[in-house]
Design an enzyme around this catalytic site. Structure first.
Site, PDB file in Angstrom:
ATOM      1  N   GLU A 144       0.821  -1.219   0.000  1.00  0.00           N
ATOM      2  CA  GLU A 144       0.000   0.000   0.000  1.00  0.00           C
ATOM      3  C   GLU A 144       0.855   1.271   0.000  1.00  0.00           C
ATOM      4  OE1 GLU A 144      -3.933  -1.875   2.222  1.00  0.00           O
ATOM      5  OE2 GLU A 144      -2.771  -0.328   3.265  1.00  0.00           O
ATOM      6  N   GLU A 192      -4.968  -8.957   0.407  1.00  0.00           N
ATOM      7  CA  GLU A 192      -5.631  -8.733   1.697  1.00  0.00           C
ATOM      8  C   GLU A 192      -7.124  -8.635   1.469  1.00  0.00           C
ATOM      9  OE1 GLU A 192      -4.352  -5.358   3.993  1.00  0.00           O
ATOM     10  OE2 GLU A 192      -2.222  -5.763   3.643  1.00  0.00           O
TER      11      GLU A 192
END
Length: 478
Positions: free
Chosen positions: A171, A371
């Protein structure tokens, strides 16, 4: 309601993820080895839920053997975590390895291998060393790009024979968006140009690490990718003004990394809009060539909820710096299904929609769900009085639905290699700490951080062993 079953292909990843800083704790950490998260916690501890943070986390650094056994008991085929850059070195500029910390990583990688679990390692999951923030202003500096490549080289050399799937960042958009764009996390500096500079230097650092990995041929069968968190964005309506808002939201937050890392080029429209609004960042044609020639081998995609936007209803305050919100407002769909603990909409089809986008717009690159999970507050209310086990049927339902759409996308030609849960155990999240629990495994904060399998852990094990996902879909008229 209809009951459906869908086969899980051979070799399909059924794993889970966490990061170093959210699990390890500070045991054995030396003076000067703070990360950005450690620095934030020390300077702004009162915003972390009930004061919990990275100081002890789940104490994985001392309990990894216990946790690896639980990974096996939960049926994980893969486990993704990070190397903590701030702890891997004792000297970040010379690249002096902390042998004690490096040996710990050796040991837990060996432990995973012994238990039949494939490790996947990320080089940075918000663990930018505090030293590099204080001396070079973090990713504002090209010097930090050079030092990241040095760090990657040392890590590759050390674990070449133990890890074949590497990722530069998890991220990469998040820290600078929260700090420099939204100014809602320490050190609270609204600076859009710095936001874009950090974006660019992380893209450049990734390209340089990809080039290094393949040039030195650390692992012929190995790959270097990145873990991104594009928000699947939907417009409020089909009207042109709402469609434009969704398009530009996607441009600033998603394509800013998707395009250069997969296609090798920033969207021209993005560069033109930044120029239009006076947002200048330092880059060169030589850097753009490095990015163009060294795209990632695979991509992990983190997916939790849909993002809905509409056209702005008010004029922008011209006295404030440019922010992409100039072009959009958030929109909450009436009647949406919600995870009320997290404040997030539940819409499992985001996985399929993202998969089709990768297939059609990004060359059907190899990717996986890196995720996906459900955080619930006060999970103790779901504890079985007799067994003491958390009965997290809501998590089983959430995972089953998202995995279903992952497998449907694969059936329809998406080059999707797997599905990974967030998270293996309950762990620390920024600010929310242990407030919302995500794990297959419970961490008991009141009893020495004891581990207990939740109902979902046993379910995931049976899923992994059977190779068949069976679930009930709410897809019939009533």
């Amino acid at each position: 309601m209809s009951k459906v079953s869908i086969a899980i292909p051979d070799g399909f990843i059924l794993g889970a993820a966490a990061s170093a800083w959210q699990t390890e704790g500070w045991s054995g950490k030396k003076d000067g080895q703070d990360s950005y998260l450690d620095l934030w916690y020390k300077n702004n501890r009162h915003v972390w839920h009930n004061g919990y943070g990275p100081a002890k986390a789940t104490d994985f650094i001392n309990r990894y053997k216990e946790d690896v056994a639980l990974m096996k008991a939960s049926g994980l085929t893969h486990y993704r975590t990070s190397v903590n850059w701030s702890r891997f070195f004792t000297d970040y500029e010379r690249g002096t390895v902390d042998e004690e910390y490096a040996a710990y990583i050796d040991d837990y990688l060996d432990e995973m291998k012994r238990n039949g679990i494939e490790p996947m390692l990320c080089l940075e999951h918000y663990e930018l060393p505090a030293f590099l923030i204080e001396k070079y202003d973090g990713w504002s500096s090209k010097k930090v790009v050079e030092l990241f490549v040095l760090y990657a080289e040392k890590v590759f050399e050390r674990y070449d024979g133990k890890v074949s799937r590497w990722f530069t960042f998890n991220e990469p958009v998040v820290v600078q968006t929260r700090v420099y764009l939204d100014a809602i996390r320490w050190p609270f500096e609204q600076n859009t140009a710095k936001w874009m500079q950090w974006n660019h230097h992380k893209v450049l650092a990734t390209a340089k690490v990809v080039e290094l990995f393949h040039r030195k041929k650390y692992n012929v069968a190995g790959t270097v990718g990145v873990i991104l968190n594009p928000e699947v964005t939907y417009a409020r309506s089909s009207a042109a003004h709402d469609q434009k808002a969704a398009h530009l939201y996607d441009l600033f937050y998603n394509r800013v990394f998707l395009d250069p890392m997969i296609k090798g080029e920033y969207p021209q429209e993005l560069l033109e809009l930044l120029e239009k609004h006076g947002v200048h960042f330092d880059y060169s044609e030589a850097e753009l060539a490095v990015i163009r020639n060294n795209t990632v081998d695979e991509v992990g995609i983190n997916l939790y909820y849909p993002h809905r936007v509409k056209a702005p209803s008010r004029e922008w305050n011209k006295d404030t710096p440019f922010h992409p919100a100039y072009y959009y407002e958030h929109f909450e769909l009436p009647g949406r299904r919600m995870n009320k603990s997290r404040g997030w909409e539940i819409y499992p089809k985001i996985v399929y929609d993202m998969a089709m986008r990768i297939k059609t717009e990004y060359g059907n690159i190899s990717w996986f769900v890196a995720e996906n999970g459900m955080g619930i507050e006060n999970e103790g209310q779901f504890r079985d009085a007799n067994s003491g086990e958390i009965q997290d049927d809501y998590r089983i339902e959430f995972v089953a639905e998202h995995l279903y759409w992952t497998l449907k996308a694969r059936e329809d030609g998406a080059n999707c290699q797997g599905y990974m849960l967030w998270a293996f155990t309950d762990n620390v999240s920024p600010m929310n700490a242990f407030k919302n629990r995500y794990g297959l495994i419970e961490i008991d904060l009141d009893n020495n951080r004891d581990r207990r399998q939740k109902k979902s852990s046993h379910w995931f094990k049976s899923l992994s062993e059977s190779g068949v996902l069976s679930l009930t879909l709410d897809d019939q008229e009533k």
